[in-house]
Motif scaffolding. Structure first.
Motif, PDB file in Angstrom:
ATOM      1  N   SER A 170       0.578   4.001  -2.895  1.00 56.73           N
ATOM      2  CA  SER A 170       0.273   5.411  -2.639  1.00 56.73           C
ATOM      3  C   SER A 170       1.276   6.333  -3.320  1.00 56.73           C
ATOM      4  N   GLU A 210      -1.252   8.186  -6.431  1.00 55.51           N
ATOM      5  CA  GLU A 210      -1.697   8.942  -5.264  1.00 55.51           C
ATOM      6  C   GLU A 210      -3.217   9.052  -5.183  1.00 55.51           C
ATOM      7  N   MET A 270      -3.697   6.746   4.804  1.00 55.43           N
ATOM      8  CA  MET A 270      -4.588   5.592   4.785  1.00 55.43           C
ATOM      9  C   MET A 270      -3.809   4.299   4.558  1.00 55.43           C
ATOM     10  N   ALA A 271      -2.827   4.366   3.637  1.00 59.62           N
ATOM     11  CA  ALA A 271      -2.000   3.192   3.352  1.00 59.62           C
ATOM     12  C   ALA A 271      -1.251   2.758   4.605  1.00 59.62           C
ATOM     13  N   TYR A 317      -5.302   6.727  -5.832  1.00 64.89           N
ATOM     14  CA  TYR A 317      -5.883   5.463  -5.396  1.00 64.89           C
ATOM     15  C   TYR A 317      -6.037   5.425  -3.879  1.00 64.89           C
ATOM     16  N   ILE A 318      -4.976   5.794  -3.167  1.00 65.58           N
ATOM     17  CA  ILE A 318      -4.967   5.728  -1.708  1.00 65.58           C
ATOM     18  C   ILE A 318      -3.936   6.705  -1.164  1.00 65.58           C
ATOM     19  N   SER A 319      -4.289   7.400  -0.117  1.00 66.02           N
ATOM     20  CA  SER A 319      -3.359   8.366   0.472  1.00 66.02           C
ATOM     21  C   SER A 319      -2.301   7.640   1.310  1.00 66.02           C
ATOM     22  N   GLU A 320      -1.188   8.331   1.563  1.00 66.82           N
ATOM     23  CA  GLU A 320      -0.119   7.738   2.363  1.00 66.82           C
ATOM     24  C   GLU A 320      -0.600   7.428   3.773  1.00 66.82           C
ATOM     25  N   LEU A 354       0.824  -1.205   0.000  1.00 65.98           N
ATOM     26  CA  LEU A 354       0.000   0.000   0.000  1.00 65.98           C
ATOM     27  C   LEU A 354       0.863   1.263   0.000  1.00 65.98           C
TER      28      LEU A 354
END
Length: 331
Positions: free
Chosen positions: A126, A130, A137-138, A132-135, A122
């Motif tokens: 990220s 970027e 959240m990852a 797709y998923i924030s740092e 993840l």
């Protein structure tokens, strides 16, 4: 030659079947079969009768180092009474538990190694995508998965440790085996030796090739996300290698523990008491450092490098600890 093999050899030497020997001994054929297979040992009364039937001394039957001629009886030292005696039944129970649990222990250790996989993936995702998923959240989701896997593995080790508590003295204390037990344990260890070599050879091979995907990615100038995936593959291969090493080591270790040889020798037992907390302290520290740096920098996609570095450094830490102990002992 162990007692079981001596009974078989003597019976065949006089040309008797198991039924004929059973008749001479006043027991069932099944009893003779168990004696010769090593699954049970005749009591002292039967030993005395066997010596009379075959015309050999009890020393020849009981002492494994005596291959041909009987020798005089030697008086055991009074110190022998200080040690706990391990029966054949206890030894068999211990070996069965250790052998059945070897793959479970190996799986739990492999789970520790694989626990950061989701976090690394993840984190790399990220960085690569970027949107797709924030740092944050990852990192948060990855840490949750890491802690869940580590927690489940830890629960297993706790329950397994409780199950092995009755046999802790075999690892930590000096003891003696009852007559005949040593020979049976050595026989089982010899039978396992081939499998032990295969497992270790396969583990070494996996350790050698584990970095190949990463090296290939570097050679072709792949993207950052490809590097992250190569690290994932590297950890999976290392986990497989560790799995093989631990399965092999746990199974052979139970034999060595009963025989008090190699790392379970008397000197090693004393040394282990001084370093039994090293593993827990080291990996707990690495985990704390990893989480601390990752949360502070919020760069989960790059802090994964701490894990492979920690694995390499662990070997050095063990070597340094061993060197310091040897120096202290010499002084």
């Amino acid at each position: 030659m162990i007692l079981a093999e001596k009974i078989t050899a003597l019976r065949k030497k006089v040309g008797w079947s198991q039924e004929e020997l059973a008749y001479q001994m006043g027991v069932s054929r099944q009893s003779v079969s168990k004696w010769e297979s090593g699954t049970s040992i005749p009591d002292l009364e039967r030993i005395l009768k066997l010596s009379q039937v075959f015309g050999v001394s009890t020393d020849y039957l009981l002492k494994e180092e005596i291959e041909t001629a009987p020798t005089a009886v030697t008086q055991e030292s009074d110190r022998d009474e200080e040690y706990k005696m391990v029966s054949l039944e206890t030894a068999n129970e211990f070996m069965e538990i250790k052998i059945r649990g070897a793959k479970k222990v190996a799986s739990a250790v492999a789970a520790y190694i694989l626990s950061p996989l989701v976090l690394i993936f993840l984190g790399g995702l990220s960085e690569f995508k970027e949107n797709y998923i924030s740092e944050g959240m990852a990192g948060g989701f990855g840490v949750v998965v890491l802690l869940l896997i580590a927690g489940i593995a830890t629960v297993f080790f706790v329950t397994y440790g409780l199950k092995m508590q009755p046999y802790e003295y075999l690892e930590n204390e000096v003891f003696r085996l009852e007559y005949g037990v040593e020979g049976i344990v050595r026989k089982r260890m010899a039978e396992y030796e081939g499998t032990y070599r295969i497992y270790n050879a396969a583990g070494v091979f996996l350790c050698i090739i584990c970095a190949l995907p990463l090296l290939i990615a570097v050679a072709f100038g792949s993207s950052y996300f490809v590097y992250v995936m190569c690290v994932e593959v590297l950890l999976v291969i290392i986990a497989c290698a560790v799995f093989l090493f631990i399965v092999a080591g746990e199974k052979k270790g139970c034999f060595q523990m009963l025989l008090q040889e190699e790392e379970y020798g008397i000197e090693k037992k004393l040394e282990k008491k001084r370093t039994e907390h090293l593993n827990a302290i080291y990996w707990s520290t690495i985990t704390a450092v990893y989480l601390g740096i990752s949360f502070l920098t919020k760069n989960w996609g790059k802090t994964w490098i701490i894990w492979p570095c920690a694995g390499i450094m662990y070997v050095a830490v063990q070597a340094i600890a061993a060197a310091l102990k040897n120096k202290k002992m010499k002084d």
